[in-house]
Design a protein around this motif. Structure first.
Motif, PDB file in Angstrom:
ATOM      1  N   PHE A   1      60.869  -6.614 -63.800  1.00  0.00           N
ATOM      2  CA  PHE A   1      59.606  -7.210 -63.147  1.00  0.00           C
ATOM      3  C   PHE A   1      58.538  -7.116 -64.117  1.00  0.00           C
ATOM      4  CE2 PHE A   1      56.079  -6.691 -60.205  1.00  0.00           C
ATOM      5  CZ  PHE A   1      56.197  -7.831 -59.643  1.00  0.00           C
ATOM      6  N   SER A   2      57.571  -8.008 -64.336  1.00  0.00           N
ATOM      7  CA  SER A   2      56.444  -7.885 -65.269  1.00  0.00           C
ATOM      8  C   SER A   2      55.196  -8.587 -64.441  1.00  0.00           C
ATOM      9  CB  SER A   2      56.722  -8.479 -66.469  1.00  0.00           C
ATOM     10  OG  SER A   2      55.624  -8.257 -67.356  1.00  0.00           O
ATOM     11  N   VAL A   3      54.206  -8.134 -64.597  1.00  0.00           N
ATOM     12  CA  VAL A   3      52.986  -8.721 -64.135  1.00  0.00           C
ATOM     13  C   VAL A   3      51.946  -9.130 -65.280  1.00  0.00           C
ATOM     14  CG1 VAL A   3      51.026  -8.514 -62.666  1.00  0.00           C
ATOM     15  CG2 VAL A   3      53.139  -7.342 -62.312  1.00  0.00           C
ATOM     16  N   LEU A   4      51.671 -10.407 -65.446  1.00  0.00           N
ATOM     17  CA  LEU A   4      50.508 -10.840 -66.330  1.00  0.00           C
ATOM     18  C   LEU A   4      49.195 -10.989 -65.835  1.00  0.00           C
ATOM     19  CD1 LEU A   4      52.776 -13.696 -67.997  1.00  0.00           C
ATOM     20  CD2 LEU A   4      52.179 -11.438 -69.158  1.00  0.00           C
ATOM     21  N   ASP A   5      48.480 -10.262 -66.454  1.00  0.00           N
ATOM     22  CA  ASP A   5      47.139 -10.214 -65.884  1.00  0.00           C
ATOM     23  C   ASP A   5      45.952 -11.011 -66.923  1.00  0.00           C
ATOM     24  OD1 ASP A   5      44.441  -9.583 -64.884  1.00  0.00           O
ATOM     25  OD2 ASP A   5      44.881  -7.371 -64.630  1.00  0.00           O
TER      26      ASP A   5
ATOM     27  N   LYS B   1      52.355 -15.048 -72.279  1.00  0.00           N
ATOM     28  CA  LYS B   1      53.481 -15.451 -71.460  1.00  0.00           C
ATOM     29  C   LYS B   1      54.643 -15.484 -72.085  1.00  0.00           C
ATOM     30  CE  LYS B   1      51.210 -19.050 -69.607  1.00  0.00           C
ATOM     31  NZ  LYS B   1      50.852 -20.296 -68.559  1.00  0.00           N
ATOM     32  N   ARG B   2      54.567 -16.275 -73.537  1.00  0.00           N
ATOM     33  CA  ARG B   2      55.698 -16.527 -74.163  1.00  0.00           C
ATOM     34  C   ARG B   2      56.340 -15.190 -74.525  1.00  0.00           C
ATOM     35  NH1 ARG B   2      53.393 -18.379 -78.491  1.00  0.00           N
ATOM     36  NH2 ARG B   2      53.525 -16.616 -79.456  1.00  0.00           N
ATOM     37  N   ASP B   3      55.536 -14.172 -74.953  1.00  0.00           N
ATOM     38  CA  ASP B   3      55.772 -12.967 -75.623  1.00  0.00           C
ATOM     39  C   ASP B   3      56.752 -12.119 -74.402  1.00  0.00           C
ATOM     40  OD1 ASP B   3      54.719 -13.141 -77.914  1.00  0.00           O
ATOM     41  OD2 ASP B   3      53.046 -12.012 -77.514  1.00  0.00           O
ATOM     42  N   ILE B   4      56.341 -12.136 -72.997  1.00  0.00           N
ATOM     43  CA  ILE B   4      56.815 -11.515 -72.479  1.00  0.00           C
ATOM     44  C   ILE B   4      58.242 -12.017 -71.670  1.00  0.00           C
ATOM     45  CG2 ILE B   4      55.754 -12.297 -70.103  1.00  0.00           C
ATOM     46  CD1 ILE B   4      56.614  -8.507 -70.710  1.00  0.00           C
ATOM     47  N   GLN B   5      58.156 -13.448 -71.663  1.00  0.00           N
ATOM     48  CA  GLN B   5      59.604 -14.290 -71.438  1.00  0.00           C
ATOM     49  C   GLN B   5      60.574 -13.831 -72.431  1.00  0.00           C
ATOM     50  OE1 GLN B   5      57.876 -17.955 -71.139  1.00  0.00           O
ATOM     51  NE2 GLN B   5      57.275 -17.905 -69.105  1.00  0.00           N
ATOM     52  N   ASP B   6      59.963 -13.901 -73.865  1.00  0.00           N
ATOM     53  CA  ASP B   6      61.040 -13.647 -74.640  1.00  0.00           C
ATOM     54  C   ASP B   6      61.460 -11.991 -74.611  1.00  0.00           C
ATOM     55  OD1 ASP B   6      60.656 -15.869 -75.981  1.00  0.00           O
ATOM     56  OD2 ASP B   6      59.070 -15.183 -77.610  1.00  0.00           O
ATOM     57  N   VAL B   7      60.707 -11.053 -74.586  1.00  0.00           N
ATOM     58  CA  VAL B   7      61.333  -9.519 -74.221  1.00  0.00           C
ATOM     59  C   VAL B   7      62.193  -9.726 -72.929  1.00  0.00           C
ATOM     60  CG1 VAL B   7      60.412  -7.469 -73.283  1.00  0.00           C
ATOM     61  CG2 VAL B   7      59.271  -8.399 -75.091  1.00  0.00           C
ATOM     62  N   MET B   8      61.745 -10.412 -71.919  1.00  0.00           N
ATOM     63  CA  MET B   8      62.633 -10.435 -70.698  1.00  0.00           C
ATOM     64  C   MET B   8      64.077 -11.166 -70.900  1.00  0.00           C
ATOM     65  SD  MET B   8      61.025  -8.948 -68.128  1.00  0.00           S
ATOM     66  CE  MET B   8      60.409  -9.463 -66.298  1.00  0.00           C
TER      67      MET B   8
ATOM     68  N   VAL C   1      76.033  -5.946 -66.069  1.00  0.00           N
ATOM     69  CA  VAL C   1      75.085  -5.539 -65.088  1.00  0.00           C
ATOM     70  C   VAL C   1      74.482  -7.021 -64.390  1.00  0.00           C
ATOM     71  CG1 VAL C   1      73.011  -4.358 -64.568  1.00  0.00           C
ATOM     72  CG2 VAL C   1      74.659  -3.246 -65.883  1.00  0.00           C
ATOM     73  N   ASN C   2      74.464  -7.065 -63.208  1.00  0.00           N
ATOM     74  CA  ASN C   2      73.859  -8.193 -62.372  1.00  0.00           C
ATOM     75  C   ASN C   2      72.226  -7.964 -62.612  1.00  0.00           C
ATOM     76  OD1 ASN C   2      72.871 -10.106 -60.623  1.00  0.00           O
ATOM     77  ND2 ASN C   2      74.311  -9.557 -59.018  1.00  0.00           N
ATOM     78  N   CYS C   3      71.775  -8.945 -63.113  1.00  0.00           N
ATOM     79  CA  CYS C   3      70.312  -8.763 -63.413  1.00  0.00           C
ATOM     80  C   CYS C   3      69.407 -10.039 -63.353  1.00  0.00           C
ATOM     81  CB  CYS C   3      70.221  -8.180 -65.023  1.00  0.00           C
ATOM     82  SG  CYS C   3      68.330  -7.999 -65.553  1.00  0.00           S
ATOM     83  N   SER C   4      68.293  -9.925 -63.084  1.00  0.00           N
ATOM     84  CA  SER C   4      67.296 -11.153 -62.935  1.00  0.00           C
ATOM     85  C   SER C   4      66.050 -10.691 -63.127  1.00  0.00           C
ATOM     86  CB  SER C   4      67.248 -11.619 -61.429  1.00  0.00           C
ATOM     87  OG  SER C   4      66.562 -10.589 -60.442  1.00  0.00           O
ATOM     88  N   ILE C   5      65.303 -11.656 -63.494  1.00  0.00           N
ATOM     89  CA  ILE C   5      64.006 -11.768 -63.852  1.00  0.00           C
ATOM     90  C   ILE C   5      62.934 -12.320 -63.017  1.00  0.00           C
ATOM     91  CG2 ILE C   5      62.266 -12.312 -65.807  1.00  0.00           C
ATOM     92  CD1 ILE C   5      64.644 -12.830 -67.837  1.00  0.00           C
ATOM     93  N   LYS C   6      61.633 -11.607 -62.873  1.00  0.00           N
ATOM     94  CA  LYS C   6      60.666 -11.668 -62.135  1.00  0.00           C
ATOM     95  C   LYS C   6      59.457 -11.648 -62.764  1.00  0.00           C
ATOM     96  CE  LYS C   6      59.108 -12.130 -57.499  1.00  0.00           C
ATOM     97  NZ  LYS C   6      59.322 -11.398 -55.894  1.00  0.00           N
ATOM     98  N   ILE C   7      58.525 -12.534 -63.208  1.00  0.00           N
ATOM     99  CA  ILE C   7      57.298 -12.558 -63.600  1.00  0.00           C
ATOM    100  C   ILE C   7      56.125 -13.037 -62.796  1.00  0.00           C
ATOM    101  CG2 ILE C   7      55.939 -13.207 -65.740  1.00  0.00           C
ATOM    102  CD1 ILE C   7      58.588 -13.707 -67.233  1.00  0.00           C
ATOM    103  N   VAL C   8      55.447 -12.608 -62.591  1.00  0.00           N
ATOM    104  CA  VAL C   8      54.109 -12.914 -61.716  1.00  0.00           C
ATOM    105  C   VAL C   8      52.869 -12.688 -62.351  1.00  0.00           C
ATOM    106  CG1 VAL C   8      55.474 -12.366 -59.503  1.00  0.00           C
ATOM    107  CG2 VAL C   8      53.874 -10.584 -60.533  1.00  0.00           C
TER     108      VAL C   8
END
Length: 149
Positions: free
Chosen positions: A34-38, A71-78, A90-97
């Motif tokens: 989970f990541s939050v972009l401000d 946005k691009r940087d956090i998407q790359d990291v995720m 491991v069952n994993c998903s991504i959520k960026i808000v």
């Protein structure tokens, strides 16, 4: 079991993700990265850049460019972390808000979906004291909170 791992792109959040994977493997749990972009962060950097260059007319274009890069940087990291989780089975998903980190993290963590929240002790600034975000949320997160150093 479902684990929320907070990701800000720092090495500390990457360490938190590694711990999340270890716990998930032992408990057969699912991880949500989970990541939050401000947007306020992009605005502040753009303003400072405009001030340094003495060209406040470009602040708006700087802001959009910085925002898109964030946005691009956090998407790359995720994406890299998601790939690692998949390789580890491991069952994993991504959520960026988008929003204010403290508010969005507390909303997600306290949604009732998670058994554990994992985060790094420090953020992107790399300061040697406990991160300010951790100070803001630690007492308000309902599930157990694992802080990784």
């Amino acid at each position: 079991m479902k684990i929320l791992v907070l990701i800000d792109g720092s090495k500390w959040s990457q360490k938190a993700a590694l711990h999340g994977v270890a716990v998930a493997k032992k408990k057969n749990a699912k991880i949500v990265l989970f990541s939050v972009l401000d947007r306020r962060e992009a605005k502040a950097v753009a303003f400072n850049l405009g001030a340094r260059q003495g060209d406040f007319e470009k602040v708006r274009s700087f802001e959009e460019e910085i925002w898109n890069n964030m946005k691009r940087d956090i998407q790359d990291v995720m994406s890299e972390m998601l790939k690692f989780c998949q390789e580890e089975g491991v069952n994993c998903s991504i959520k960026i808000v988008e929003g204010i980190a403290k508010d969005k993290i507390l909303e997600e963590a306290n949604s009732g979906e998670y058994s554990l929240v994992i985060m790094g002790a420090y953020g992107k600034s790399g300061k040697t004291r406990i991160g300010s975000l951790l100070e803001e949320i630690a007492g308000n997160v309902k599930p157990p909170l694992l802080i990784v150093r």
